[in-house]
Motif scaffolding. Structure first.
Motif, PDB file in Angstrom:
ATOM      1  N   TYR A   1       0.838  -1.202   0.000  1.00  0.00           N
ATOM      2  CA  TYR A   1       0.000   0.000   0.000  1.00  0.00           C
ATOM      3  C   TYR A   1       0.878   1.259   0.000  1.00  0.00           C
ATOM      4  O   TYR A   1       0.599   2.231  -0.713  1.00  0.00           O
ATOM      5  N   ILE A   2       1.965   1.234   0.769  1.00  0.00           N
ATOM      6  CA  ILE A   2       2.900   2.377   0.813  1.00  0.00           C
ATOM      7  C   ILE A   2       3.486   2.632  -0.580  1.00  0.00           C
ATOM      8  O   ILE A   2       3.515   3.766  -1.066  1.00  0.00           O
ATOM      9  N   ALA A   3       3.916   1.563  -1.234  1.00  0.00           N
ATOM     10  CA  ALA A   3       4.498   1.682  -2.586  1.00  0.00           C
ATOM     11  C   ALA A   3       3.477   2.265  -3.556  1.00  0.00           C
ATOM     12  O   ALA A   3       3.810   3.085  -4.427  1.00  0.00           O
ATOM     13  N   SER A   4       2.232   1.872  -3.374  1.00  0.00           N
ATOM     14  CA  SER A   4       1.165   2.368  -4.236  1.00  0.00           C
ATOM     15  C   SER A   4       1.014   3.885  -4.092  1.00  0.00           C
ATOM     16  O   SER A   4       0.889   4.611  -5.079  1.00  0.00           O
ATOM     17  N   LYS A   5       1.050   4.380  -2.872  1.00  0.00           N
ATOM     18  CA  LYS A   5       0.915   5.822  -2.639  1.00  0.00           C
ATOM     19  C   LYS A   5       2.088   6.604  -3.251  1.00  0.00           C
ATOM     20  O   LYS A   5       1.905   7.686  -3.812  1.00  0.00           O
ATOM     21  N   PHE A   6       3.295   6.056  -3.139  1.00  0.00           N
ATOM     22  CA  PHE A   6       4.474   6.761  -3.675  1.00  0.00           C
ATOM     23  C   PHE A   6       4.507   6.770  -5.208  1.00  0.00           C
ATOM     24  O   PHE A   6       5.295   7.499  -5.801  1.00  0.00           O
ATOM     25  N   ARG A   7       3.652   5.969  -5.851  1.00  0.00           N
ATOM     26  CA  ARG A   7       3.588   5.978  -7.326  1.00  0.00           C
ATOM     27  C   ARG A   7       3.193   7.350  -7.870  1.00  0.00           C
ATOM     28  O   ARG A   7       3.412   7.635  -9.042  1.00  0.00           O
ATOM     29  N   ILE A   8       2.640   8.215  -7.022  1.00  0.00           N
ATOM     30  CA  ILE A   8       2.274   9.557  -7.496  1.00  0.00           C
ATOM     31  C   ILE A   8       3.517  10.333  -7.954  1.00  0.00           C
ATOM     32  O   ILE A   8       3.434  11.258  -8.741  1.00  0.00           O
ATOM     33  N   THR A   9       4.694   9.918  -7.455  1.00  0.00           N
ATOM     34  CA  THR A   9       5.936  10.610  -7.853  1.00  0.00           C
ATOM     35  C   THR A   9       6.633   9.928  -9.029  1.00  0.00           C
ATOM     36  O   THR A   9       7.634  10.431  -9.538  1.00  0.00           O
ATOM     37  N   MET A  10       6.114   8.789  -9.457  1.00  0.00           N
ATOM     38  CA  MET A  10       6.816   7.880 -10.374  1.00  0.00           C
ATOM     39  C   MET A  10       7.320   8.548 -11.654  1.00  0.00           C
ATOM     40  O   MET A  10       8.450   8.328 -12.068  1.00  0.00           O
ATOM     41  N   ASN A  11       6.487   9.373 -12.280  1.00  0.00           N
ATOM     42  CA  ASN A  11       6.870   9.974 -13.565  1.00  0.00           C
ATOM     43  C   ASN A  11       7.200  11.455 -13.453  1.00  0.00           C
ATOM     44  O   ASN A  11       7.307  12.154 -14.461  1.00  0.00           O
ATOM     45  N   GLN A  12       7.381  11.924 -12.233  1.00  0.00           N
ATOM     46  CA  GLN A  12       7.701  13.345 -12.072  1.00  0.00           C
ATOM     47  C   GLN A  12       9.126  13.639 -12.555  1.00  0.00           C
ATOM     48  O   GLN A  12      10.006  12.781 -12.484  1.00  0.00           O
ATOM     49  N   THR A  13       9.325  14.876 -13.013  1.00  0.00           N
ATOM     50  CA  THR A  13      10.643  15.292 -13.515  1.00  0.00           C
ATOM     51  C   THR A  13      11.229  16.367 -12.591  1.00  0.00           C
ATOM     52  O   THR A  13      10.577  16.801 -11.634  1.00  0.00           O
ATOM     53  N   ALA A  14      12.404  16.825 -12.943  1.00  0.00           N
ATOM     54  CA  ALA A  14      13.092  17.850 -12.147  1.00  0.00           C
ATOM     55  C   ALA A  14      12.360  19.189 -12.171  1.00  0.00           C
ATOM     56  O   ALA A  14      12.649  20.079 -11.370  1.00  0.00           O
ATOM     57  N   GLU A  15      11.404  19.348 -13.088  1.00  0.00           N
ATOM     58  CA  GLU A  15      10.629  20.603 -13.134  1.00  0.00           C
ATOM     59  C   GLU A  15       9.407  20.564 -12.218  1.00  0.00           C
ATOM     60  O   GLU A  15       8.716  21.563 -12.047  1.00  0.00           O
ATOM     61  N   ASP A  16       9.100  19.391 -11.660  1.00  0.00           N
ATOM     62  CA  ASP A  16       7.866  19.205 -10.894  1.00  0.00           C
ATOM     63  C   ASP A  16       8.114  19.372  -9.385  1.00  0.00           C
ATOM     64  O   ASP A  16       9.249  19.504  -8.950  1.00  0.00           O
ATOM     65  N   TYR A  17       7.019  19.329  -8.626  1.00  0.00           N
ATOM     66  CA  TYR A  17       7.107  19.492  -7.168  1.00  0.00           C
ATOM     67  C   TYR A  17       6.442  18.324  -6.452  1.00  0.00           C
ATOM     68  O   TYR A  17       5.375  17.869  -6.856  1.00  0.00           O
ATOM     69  N   PHE A  18       7.083  17.871  -5.365  1.00  0.00           N
ATOM     70  CA  PHE A  18       6.499  16.836  -4.505  1.00  0.00           C
ATOM     71  C   PHE A  18       6.319  17.423  -3.115  1.00  0.00           C
ATOM     72  O   PHE A  18       7.293  17.735  -2.421  1.00  0.00           O
ATOM     73  N   ILE A  19       5.058  17.601  -2.723  1.00  0.00           N
ATOM     74  CA  ILE A  19       4.691  18.221  -1.449  1.00  0.00           C
ATOM     75  C   ILE A  19       4.258  17.093  -0.510  1.00  0.00           C
ATOM     76  O   ILE A  19       3.349  16.335  -0.836  1.00  0.00           O
ATOM     77  N   TYR A  20       4.902  16.968   0.636  1.00  0.00           N
ATOM     78  CA  TYR A  20       4.597  15.821   1.503  1.00  0.00           C
ATOM     79  C   TYR A  20       4.749  16.210   2.974  1.00  0.00           C
ATOM     80  O   TYR A  20       5.447  17.161   3.321  1.00  0.00           O
ATOM     81  N   CYS A  21       4.097  15.427   3.833  1.00  0.00           N
ATOM     82  CA  CYS A  21       4.153  15.683   5.275  1.00  0.00           C
ATOM     83  C   CYS A  21       5.426  15.076   5.866  1.00  0.00           C
ATOM     84  O   CYS A  21       5.565  13.850   5.944  1.00  0.00           O
ATOM     85  N   ALA A  22       6.331  15.949   6.295  1.00  0.00           N
ATOM     86  CA  ALA A  22       7.611  15.489   6.850  1.00  0.00           C
ATOM     87  C   ALA A  22       7.454  14.951   8.268  1.00  0.00           C
ATOM     88  O   ALA A  22       8.382  14.352   8.817  1.00  0.00           O
TER      89      ALA A  22
END
Length: 446
Positions: free
Chosen positions: A195-216
């Protein structure tokens, strides 16, 4: 020859995908094992889309070039197994929508809790800031239907883990991961890591121009983030540490810094109350700043936002007893957040279809805040076992009306009755919305 696309499932995402696929020139056939809602049947007929309901024609389905599987259909169903065994590519509705969205861009929001609120708030800020945006995904129109009928520059998209499971090229220019807690484990072979791996798939195809906003501050995100190859720009949000870029709350003050934009705002000006909503507000504020919305507009929108129906929704006060509808709390963590924000003695309405719940997570809060539990479900044994030592008053009910009457009976002036079931609703209701509406009707009938 046009490509043969089979759509499995005729709910909002299936019908939306069928409409888009037809528009894009696919040869489309939709198959649903159950009965279609009348509105969806009409949609398909109006668009000249071939469909079947009440069963699957295997030979026809296995003749597809590609299958779009609705998120509600598990991989372990015989039809899906047969499709995969034949090697037919399976995609999700957001993958199809993404493929045909043209220049439109995506703010994708996932997480175990808070994603609907964060999505709705992000959309509210974007619209207030003048962005040409649509609210899509789990929360409203399907992404595919929006692309087919009214394309936009931006799609603010609530995404479930089930939708992420079947993406290939789908990409969110801005991705938000609110948190990860145990949920839907029945769909992931009871392995939390899946399930954890499934959630992180949202970042799978992101590039260096994109942003990943997450709860630290989320312990699971913290523990697992380094196991995934993430190419986008990290923008964490936190209440526990000092950070250079992202969002933080310190001493009642929210600070957002995306590199290009800085924003400060008092948490006392937030429309949404409770610690969990401060996290949601940070996430939405950061996302809005990255798409270039001016800080004055972000501030105004955060102050004017109205909470979602069925999510900590105030219903009424009857003879000094307050009623709150949190029917959207379909897992234990959501109920934890609801209880955490309670400031008065609480009568808690719990129960429904248990997805492998661990009630020990809320035991301390129940001990501290709950004076009675009203069970609303077909099988309440697990709830009784979990709390019989801590809560002297517990009763079983089998309808929203019965539950509301029992809760009102236990309550005295100054108490709160909280419907926050920690379970799915399918044993007694059509869905969590139906449960919430029946609860509200029952409160009005007191």
């Amino acid at each position: 020859m046009s490509k043969k696309m089979v759509i499995l499932g005729g709910g909002e995402s299936g019908v939306g995908a069928a409409i888009l696929a037809k528009k894009e020139g696919y040869e489309v056939f939709l198959s649903d094992g159950g009965q279609l809602k009348n509105t969806y049947r009409s949609d398909l007929q109006n668009h000249g889309i071939l469909f079947e309901e009440g069963g699957h024609s295997e030979s026809r389905i296995l003749d597809a070039d590609e299958v779009m599987k609705s998120p509600g259909i598990p991989d372990k169903t015989p039809m899906v197994k047969a499709i995969r065994a034949k090697g037919i590519p399976v995609i999700s509705e957001i993958e199809l929508a993404w493929r045909h969205k043209g220049d439109g861009r995506v703010i994708g929001i996932t997480g175990s809790n808070g994603k609907s609120t964060t999505t709705a708030l992000t959309y509210h800020i974007c619209r207030h800031g003048g962005l040409d945006a649509a609210l899509v995904g789990n929360i409203g129109y399907s992404f595919a239907r929006q692309v087919a009928e009214d394309p936009k520059q931006w799609y603010v998209c609530e995404i479930s883990s089930f939708q992420l499971d079947d993406i290939h090229a789908f990409r969110s220019e801005i991705a938000i991961l609110t948190n990860i807690t145990e949920d839907h484990l029945d769909r992931y072979d009871y392995k939390f890591e899946n399930y954890i791996a499934s959630k992180f798939r949202i970042t799978m195809n992101q590039t260096a121009e994109d942003y990943f906003i997450y709860c630290a501050d989320d312990p699971i995100i913290k523990k697992y983030i380094d196991q995934f190859e993430i190419h986008s720009n990290p923008l964490p949000f936190t209440m526990q540490q000092d950070i250079n870029q992202g969002g933080s709350i310190r001493n009642g003050q929210m600070n957002i810094n995306t590199g290009s934009e800085k924003l400060q705002m008092s948490i006392y000006d937030f429309a949404l109350k409770g610690i969990h909503n401060q996290y949601n507000t940070m996430a939405a504020g950061i996302a809005s700043a990255t798409v270039g919305i001016r800080k004055e507009k972000i501030r105004e929108a955060i102050q004017s936002f109205e909470a979602l129906e069925h999510r900590m929704e105030y219903v009424s006060t009857v003879r000094g007893v307050e009623f709150i509808n949190d029917s959207k709390a379909t897992n234990v963590n959501s109920t934890w957040y609801a209880l955490e924000s309670m400031e008065k003695p609480t009568i808690l309405i719990l129960g429904g279809v248990d997805k492998g719940n661990d009630y020990s997570l809320i035991r301390d809060l129940v001990k501290e805040k709950v004076k009675a539990i009203v069970c609303l479900g077909v099988d309440n044994r697990k709830i009784h076992e979990a709390f019989q030592q801590d809560v002297p008053l517990m009763v079983n009910t089998a309808s929203a009306e019965e539950a509301v009457k029992a809760a009102f009976h236990f309550a005295t002036k100054g108490d709160v009755v909280l419907l926050s079931p920690a379970c799915a609703s399918f044993d007694l209701f059509k869905n969590y919305e139906d449960r919430g509406r029946q609860f509200k009707e029952a409160v009005r009938d007191l």
